[in-house]
Design a protein around this motif. Structure first.
Motif, PDB file in Angstrom:
ATOM      1  N   SER A  27      19.698 -23.646  -6.592  1.00  0.00           N
ATOM      2  CA  SER A  27      19.940 -22.898  -5.356  1.00  0.00           C
ATOM      3  C   SER A  27      20.744 -21.637  -5.666  1.00  0.00           C
ATOM      4  O   SER A  27      21.770 -21.711  -6.344  1.00  0.00           O
ATOM      5  CB  SER A  27      20.702 -23.764  -4.355  1.00  0.00           C
ATOM      6  N   GLN A  39      24.789 -21.243  -1.006  1.00  0.00           N
ATOM      7  CA  GLN A  39      25.080 -22.405  -0.178  1.00  0.00           C
ATOM      8  C   GLN A  39      24.262 -22.328   1.099  1.00  0.00           C
ATOM      9  O   GLN A  39      24.091 -21.253   1.670  1.00  0.00           O
ATOM     10  CB  GLN A  39      26.569 -22.423   0.165  1.00  0.00           C
ATOM     11  N   GLY A  40      23.739 -23.466   1.536  1.00  0.00           N
ATOM     12  CA  GLY A  40      22.969 -23.475   2.769  1.00  0.00           C
ATOM     13  C   GLY A  40      22.331 -24.826   3.018  1.00  0.00           C
ATOM     14  O   GLY A  40      22.759 -25.839   2.464  1.00  0.00           O
ATOM     15  N   VAL A  41      21.282 -24.823   3.840  1.00  0.00           N
ATOM     16  CA  VAL A  41      20.551 -26.032   4.195  1.00  0.00           C
ATOM     17  C   VAL A  41      19.091 -25.853   3.797  1.00  0.00           C
ATOM     18  O   VAL A  41      18.492 -24.805   4.075  1.00  0.00           O
ATOM     19  CB  VAL A  41      20.649 -26.307   5.717  1.00  0.00           C
ATOM     20  N   VAL A  85      15.772 -22.185   1.553  1.00  0.00           N
ATOM     21  CA  VAL A  85      17.143 -22.508   1.921  1.00  0.00           C
ATOM     22  C   VAL A  85      17.593 -21.530   3.005  1.00  0.00           C
ATOM     23  O   VAL A  85      17.390 -20.320   2.881  1.00  0.00           O
ATOM     24  CB  VAL A  85      18.088 -22.405   0.693  1.00  0.00           C
ATOM     25  N   SER A 132      20.703 -19.867   5.078  1.00  0.00           N
ATOM     26  CA  SER A 132      22.133 -19.606   5.023  1.00  0.00           C
ATOM     27  C   SER A 132      22.446 -18.466   5.978  1.00  0.00           C
ATOM     28  O   SER A 132      21.782 -17.425   5.937  1.00  0.00           O
ATOM     29  CB  SER A 132      22.552 -19.224   3.602  1.00  0.00           C
ATOM     30  N   ASP A 147      18.781 -31.305   3.656  1.00  0.00           N
ATOM     31  CA  ASP A 147      19.880 -31.455   2.692  1.00  0.00           C
ATOM     32  C   ASP A 147      20.734 -30.195   2.643  1.00  0.00           C
ATOM     33  O   ASP A 147      20.212 -29.079   2.695  1.00  0.00           O
ATOM     34  CB  ASP A 147      19.343 -31.733   1.285  1.00  0.00           C
ATOM     35  N   GLN A 148      22.030 -30.385   2.518  1.00  0.00           N
ATOM     36  CA  GLN A 148      22.948 -29.269   2.316  1.00  0.00           C
ATOM     37  C   GLN A 148      23.074 -29.044   0.817  1.00  0.00           C
ATOM     38  O   GLN A 148      23.169 -30.006   0.051  1.00  0.00           O
ATOM     39  CB  GLN A 148      24.312 -29.594   2.914  1.00  0.00           C
ATOM     40  N   LYS A 184      24.809 -26.367  -2.393  1.00  0.00           N
ATOM     41  CA  LYS A 184      25.774 -25.343  -2.775  1.00  0.00           C
ATOM     42  C   LYS A 184      25.115 -24.439  -3.802  1.00  0.00           C
ATOM     43  O   LYS A 184      24.126 -24.822  -4.433  1.00  0.00           O
ATOM     44  CB  LYS A 184      27.013 -25.988  -3.398  1.00  0.00           C
TER      45      LYS A 184
END
Length: 92
Positions: free
Chosen positions: A6, A9-11, A32, A34, A58-59, A61
């Protein structure tokens, strides 16, 4: 094997490939989100998606593992058990 990580950071909002899929260089693997912006995470090279480490919701980083791609051409799948024997006995 190439790791897809990734960039931020995000979902995870979308997984665009499944384990075992052939992916082309530049193909979308995961999306992802963010700060209300979607970021497409692409395969760095062509190959077979060997491991998918996340799913939608899912989260993650920055730097988290998303997927692992075995670069190059995948081996041909093995025939189903008994498929060869049935074909051979039917020709006899």
């Amino acid at each position: 094997m190439a790791e897809v990580r990734s960039p931020l950071q995000g979902v995870v909002v979308r997984v665009a490939a499944a384990e075992g899929d052939e992916v082309a260089a530049g193909a979308t693997v995961v999306v992802v989100e963010s700060m209300k912006m979607e970021h497409v995470v692409e395969a760095g090279g062509a190959g077979t998606l060997r491991r998918l480490a996340v799913r939608a919701g899912d989260q993650v980083k920055a730097g988290d593992l998303l997927a692992v791609i075995a670069e190059g051409i995948a081996p041909a799948p093995e025939p189903a058990a008994g498929a060869g024997a049935a074909g051979a006995s039917g020709n006899g």
